[in-house]
Scaffold this motif. Structure first.
Motif, PDB file in Angstrom:
ATOM      1  N   ALA A  10       0.828  -1.203   0.000  1.00 35.28           N
ATOM      2  CA  ALA A  10       0.000   0.000   0.000  1.00 35.28           C
ATOM      3  C   ALA A  10       0.865   1.258   0.000  1.00 35.28           C
ATOM      4  CB  ALA A  10      -0.927  -0.009   1.214  1.00 35.28           C
ATOM      5  N   TRP A  11       1.945   1.215   0.762  1.00 34.77           N
ATOM      6  CA  TRP A  11       2.903   2.331   0.810  1.00 34.77           C
ATOM      7  C   TRP A  11       3.507   2.563  -0.576  1.00 34.77           C
ATOM      8  CZ3 TRP A  11       8.244   1.628   3.582  1.00 34.77           C
ATOM      9  CH2 TRP A  11       8.987   2.813   3.480  1.00 34.77           C
ATOM     10  N   HIS A  12       3.909   1.489  -1.243  1.00 31.86           N
ATOM     11  CA  HIS A  12       4.499   1.584  -2.579  1.00 31.86           C
ATOM     12  C   HIS A  12       3.482   2.140  -3.585  1.00 31.86           C
ATOM     13  CE1 HIS A  12       7.024   0.616  -6.022  1.00 31.86           C
ATOM     14  NE2 HIS A  12       6.004  -0.043  -6.557  1.00 31.86           N
ATOM     15  N   ALA A  13       2.257   1.637  -3.510  1.00 30.85           N
ATOM     16  CA  ALA A  13       1.230   2.108  -4.442  1.00 30.85           C
ATOM     17  C   ALA A  13       0.937   3.591  -4.229  1.00 30.85           C
ATOM     18  CB  ALA A  13      -0.041   1.278  -4.254  1.00 30.85           C
ATOM     19  N   ALA A  14       0.859   4.018  -2.971  1.00 32.21           N
ATOM     20  CA  ALA A  14       0.590   5.427  -2.678  1.00 32.21           C
ATOM     21  C   ALA A  14       1.729   6.319  -3.158  1.00 32.21           C
ATOM     22  CB  ALA A  14       0.374   5.605  -1.173  1.00 32.21           C
ATOM     23  N   SER A  15       2.966   5.820  -3.054  1.00 32.59           N
ATOM     24  CA  SER A  15       4.109   6.604  -3.517  1.00 32.59           C
ATOM     25  C   SER A  15       4.149   6.702  -5.038  1.00 32.59           C
ATOM     26  CB  SER A  15       5.415   5.979  -2.998  1.00 32.59           C
ATOM     27  OG  SER A  15       5.450   5.968  -1.593  1.00 32.59           O
ATOM     28  N   GLU A  16       3.888   5.589  -5.701  1.00 28.72           N
ATOM     29  CA  GLU A  16       3.947   5.558  -7.165  1.00 28.72           C
ATOM     30  C   GLU A  16       2.825   6.372  -7.807  1.00 28.72           C
ATOM     31  OE1 GLU A  16       6.287   4.161  -9.220  1.00 28.72           O
ATOM     32  OE2 GLU A  16       7.397   3.932  -7.339  1.00 28.72           O
ATOM     33  N   THR A  17       1.679   6.436  -7.172  1.00 26.87           N
ATOM     34  CA  THR A  17       0.543   7.169  -7.746  1.00 26.87           C
ATOM     35  C   THR A  17       0.541   8.644  -7.350  1.00 26.87           C
ATOM     36  OG1 THR A  17      -0.833   6.504  -5.849  1.00 26.87           O
ATOM     37  CG2 THR A  17      -0.909   5.119  -7.829  1.00 26.87           C
ATOM     38  N   GLY A  18       1.455   9.053  -6.499  1.00 30.31           N
ATOM     39  CA  GLY A  18       1.530  10.446  -6.083  1.00 30.31           C
ATOM     40  C   GLY A  18       0.630  10.807  -4.931  1.00 30.31           C
ATOM     41  N   LEU A  20       1.052   9.835  -1.936  1.00 30.00           N
ATOM     42  CA  LEU A  20       1.989  10.113  -0.850  1.00 30.00           C
ATOM     43  C   LEU A  20       3.214  10.805  -1.442  1.00 30.00           C
ATOM     44  CD1 LEU A  20       2.477   9.669   2.198  1.00 30.00           C
ATOM     45  CD2 LEU A  20       3.628   7.531   1.616  1.00 30.00           C
ATOM     46  N   PRO A  21       3.297  12.143  -1.365  1.00 24.21           N
ATOM     47  CA  PRO A  21       4.422  12.878  -1.958  1.00 24.21           C
ATOM     48  C   PRO A  21       5.752  12.501  -1.302  1.00 24.21           C
ATOM     49  CG  PRO A  21       2.611  14.353  -1.378  1.00 24.21           C
ATOM     50  CD  PRO A  21       2.319  13.032  -0.734  1.00 24.21           C
ATOM     51  N   PRO A  22       6.842  12.509  -2.053  1.00 20.40           N
ATOM     52  CA  PRO A  22       8.146  12.129  -1.492  1.00 20.40           C
ATOM     53  C   PRO A  22       8.634  13.057  -0.388  1.00 20.40           C
ATOM     54  CG  PRO A  22       8.363  13.028  -3.720  1.00 20.40           C
ATOM     55  CD  PRO A  22       6.920  12.801  -3.483  1.00 20.40           C
ATOM     56  N   GLU A  23       8.192  14.337  -0.435  1.00 19.45           N
ATOM     57  CA  GLU A  23       8.626  15.238   0.644  1.00 19.45           C
ATOM     58  C   GLU A  23       7.920  14.930   1.960  1.00 19.45           C
ATOM     59  OE1 GLU A  23       5.517  17.423  -1.908  1.00 19.45           O
ATOM     60  OE2 GLU A  23       7.314  16.185  -2.209  1.00 19.45           O
ATOM     61  N   VAL A  24       6.795  14.197   1.884  1.00 15.14           N
ATOM     62  CA  VAL A  24       6.111  13.753   3.104  1.00 15.14           C
ATOM     63  C   VAL A  24       6.711  12.437   3.586  1.00 15.14           C
ATOM     64  CG1 VAL A  24       3.905  13.024   4.091  1.00 15.14           C
ATOM     65  CG2 VAL A  24       3.981  14.937   2.484  1.00 15.14           C
ATOM     66  N   LEU A  25       6.810  11.480   2.679  1.00 15.44           N
ATOM     67  CA  LEU A  25       7.417  10.180   3.009  1.00 15.44           C
ATOM     68  C   LEU A  25       7.916   9.537   1.727  1.00 15.44           C
ATOM     69  CD1 LEU A  25       7.972   8.137   5.289  1.00 15.44           C
ATOM     70  CD2 LEU A  25       5.797   7.046   4.728  1.00 15.44           C
ATOM     71  N   ALA A  26       9.211   9.226   1.700  1.00 13.83           N
ATOM     72  CA  ALA A  26       9.797   8.593   0.519  1.00 13.83           C
ATOM     73  C   ALA A  26       9.217   7.196   0.327  1.00 13.83           C
ATOM     74  CB  ALA A  26      11.313   8.515   0.670  1.00 13.83           C
ATOM     75  N   GLY A  27       9.175   6.743  -0.922  1.00 15.21           N
ATOM     76  CA  GLY A  27       8.653   5.424  -1.233  1.00 15.21           C
ATOM     77  C   GLY A  27       9.623   4.318  -0.875  1.00 15.21           C
ATOM     78  N   PRO A  28       9.130   3.073  -0.844  1.00 18.52           N
ATOM     79  CA  PRO A  28       9.981   1.933  -0.479  1.00 18.52           C
ATOM     80  C   PRO A  28      11.217   1.793  -1.358  1.00 18.52           C
ATOM     81  CG  PRO A  28       7.682   1.279  -0.509  1.00 18.52           C
ATOM     82  CD  PRO A  28       7.735   2.658  -1.074  1.00 18.52           C
TER      83      PRO A  28
END
Length: 245
Positions: A10-18, A20-28
């Motif tokens: 879920a973390w990866h999907a949220a990061s890849e779809t934008g 979860l912005p990288p400045e908030v939390l970097a992706g896996p």
């Protein structure tokens, strides 16, 4: 393992779809890349060794104090009168609240960090060892006396083994508190360790490095807890226990 795997996905999907912005939390993937970079340079290994050393030294110091006071208090009514009440009062004071005093007393080097961990770990061990001693089956004490065991032999062969299960539970609690105290302690002008890496990453908004450090804290704690659980299985193999249904 299903829960953690789903969480990472879920973390990866949220990061890849934008979402979860990288400045908030970097992706896996970014976190793994950062971890690989820190391992390549040797910074992560050096930080782990430093932090682990602090945690274990503080635990050894606090554990020695806590167990010693518990034995004195648990085996003697006079010891209980002199020790237990002050300990019960002191344990209600949050260890983190003592950081300013520790800095005044010990400066900003290694001493306040180790002292903070020692303070945090002493109380769980004291409480559990004390309770273990006082909850030893009275019939076992009477049997030992009937067999002619001296006071020292009774303590060695009956009381302390009977208190061992509680002592190991206290050790597991103390390990958890040791890592928590370590996180706070390494914010005190640290120049090495995982907390130092986190402080530097915070200054540059490197959320990936911060996550790496948090994962390392968790893995180190899990590894040490596994060691304690292994000791439980070894030393308490004589005790039948419920293993689930």
């Amino acid at each position: 393992m299903t829960g953690p795997v789903l969480l990472v996905l879920a973390w990866h999907a949220a990061s890849e779809t934008g979402v979860l912005p990288p400045e908030v939390l970097a992706g896996p993937s970014t976190v793994i890349s950062s971890a690989a970079g820190l391992i390549t340079t040797g910074d992560l290994q050096a930080a782990m060794i430093t932090s682990l050393g602090r945690a274990l030294f503080g635990l050894a110091l606090g554990g020695t104090i806590g167990v010693t006071l518990a034995v004195l208090s648990g085996l003697s009514r006079l010891g209980e009168d002199l020790i237990d009440s002050p300990i019960q009062m002191m344990r209600t004071v949050p260890s983190v609240a003592l950081i300013p005093l520790l800095i005044i007393w010990f400066g900003i080097g290694e001493a306040p960090k180790v002292a903070l961990i020692a303070l945090g770990t002493a109380f769980p061990l004291y409480l559990n060892v004390y309770a273990g001693i006082r909850n030893v089956d009275l019939s076992l004490i009477e049997a030992g006396r009937a067999l002619g065991l001296s006071r020292a032999a009774l303590i060695r062969h009956v009381v302390l083994p009977g208190a061992l299960p509680n002592a190991l539970v206290g050790l597991r609690y103390s390990l958890g508190i040791a890592w928590l105290a370590l996180v706070f302690g390494e914010q005190i002008n640290a120049t090495a360790g995982i907390g130092y890496l986190m402080a530097n990453a915070r200054e540059f908004f490197q959320t990936d490095v911060i996550v790496v450090c948090l994962v390392v804290y968790a893995l180190l704690g899990l590894a040490v807890d596994f060691i304690v659980r292994t000791l439980e299985r070894i030393f308490l193999s004589w005790r039948p226990a419920f293993s689930g249904t």
